[in-house]
Design an enzyme around this catalytic site. Sequence first.
Site, PDB file in Angstrom:
ATOM      1  N   TYR A 252      13.254 -20.419  73.211  1.00  0.00           N
ATOM      2  CA  TYR A 252      12.713 -19.144  73.697  1.00  0.00           C
ATOM      3  C   TYR A 252      13.669 -18.002  73.364  1.00  0.00           C
ATOM      4  CZ  TYR A 252      10.270 -15.870  76.749  1.00  0.00           C
ATOM      5  OH  TYR A 252       9.571 -14.799  77.227  1.00  0.00           O
TER       6      TYR A 252
ATOM      7  N   HIS B 112     -14.388   0.905  61.599  1.00  0.00           N
ATOM      8  CA  HIS B 112     -14.797   0.148  60.406  1.00  0.00           C
ATOM      9  C   HIS B 112     -14.772  -1.360  60.602  1.00  0.00           C
ATOM     10  CE1 HIS B 112     -10.463   0.373  60.155  1.00  0.00           C
ATOM     11  NE2 HIS B 112     -10.458  -0.557  59.236  1.00  0.00           N
TER      12      HIS B 112
END
Length: 458
Positions: free
Chosen positions: A72, A450
């Site tokens: 991590y 779009h």
Amino acid sequence: MKLPYAEPYRIKMVESIKKSTIEERKKWIKEANYNLFNLKSDQVYIDLLTDSGTGAMSDKQWAEIMLGDESYAGSRSFEKLKNAVKDITGYEFFIPTHQGRAAENVLFSTLVKEGDIIPGNSHFDTTKGHIEFRKGKAVDCTIDEAFDTDLYHPFKGNIDLKKLEKVFTDNAIEKVPFIVITVTCNTAGGQPVSMKNIKAVSELCKQYKVPVYFDAARYAENCYFIKEREEAYKNKSVKEIAAEMFAYGDGMTMSSKKDGLVNMGGIIALKDEEVYRNAITYAIMFEGFITYGGMSGRDMGALAVGLYEALEYDYLASRITQVQYLGEKMDDFGVPVQKPIGGHAVYLDANKFVPTIPKEEYRAQALAIELYIVAGIRGVEIGTILADRDPETRENRYPELELVRLAIPRRTYTHNHMEYIASALKGIYDSRAEAKNGYAIVWEAPIMRHFTVKLKKI
Ligand code: F0G
């Protein structure tokens, strides 16, 4: 003896792609509401929608995938990537993000306030979107030559210094938190920015104390063009050119899906520690802990390798030559394409290709749909639909250029694919007089329409 160009790699693994019939494609594009983003990839034969995240990784990158450290915090893969970014850009501070727009989101959360003005050379749509979302304004200062598709100019991505200085003098300078130089300039047609221009822009910005940030998605391709087209740089390595370019700026955001040669990832790199300190809060909120920022360890490793591969001269020469080959072939057929041919894509000039279709009926979109129906090739509209509505008046913004972009994924398609694409376009061009009607919008999103717009045939 001058030998022809050939790829500096051979193929170790292949992926099948599906052919289909015109009848099938007519049905599929209708079901997709005439939006090419809605097609399934198996409905497409040659996919030129984007060069973003669609390239092939090398054996060395795949090897790095196996070495990924998924800790991590403080992973080895993060260190590898951080060192590569520092080595290439010279910037001290680095934040990984999951892609380019995420880098914009984090950095602009730090830098952009309501009413701010951010000049640049035809900002990419997510860049503009992130500015307008924060109620800022993106001002296009690209040189006028960029808007004439027939005119040869070696650096059509350049910033017009007069336009830029006017933004500085017409507004309170505190309203201009930074400028963005996009290398190469995607919206202007994959056109490069010269080192001379970058240097001059940087000097002007220093006078006004305005920081300079690069949108570095395709920076390696830009540096290759500098080497090829700017006399003073012909004997420098692409990496040396990149180092000089980044030295003129204060930081960069990057979509690693282009010149990072990976399928996913983004980068923020910064000179200034204070900007970095402010940005990491947003990075942690939006992306993840600062040593992974939305990326897997293995993907950071592959990106560290990809960043170097993308700077290799032979790779860049073959990449750019392939795109140029396609563009020049079409030009020979008389098909109107933007010139000079850009780095990552060939752009069809729809205003010249299908002037018979009214601009209110989205002629570039109509051309992109025709190319799909005829040949199974998927490009993308870079025209009125992409330009969106003016945030204040809500009127359609009609850009000077109505383009269809055929973006070439890196290390993915062959010479024969280029021949196929060029022939298909010649066929469409030869019957262009028959094109009369375009499309009307049935539904659109309030911003960046779009991607999801629904259209009907007129
Ligand atoms: N900047 C430029 C110049 C880009 O071309 C893109 C993406 C982005 C930023 C955003 O990066 O996609 O990783 O979030 N361009 C893609 C394209 C989508 O097709 O040109 P992202």
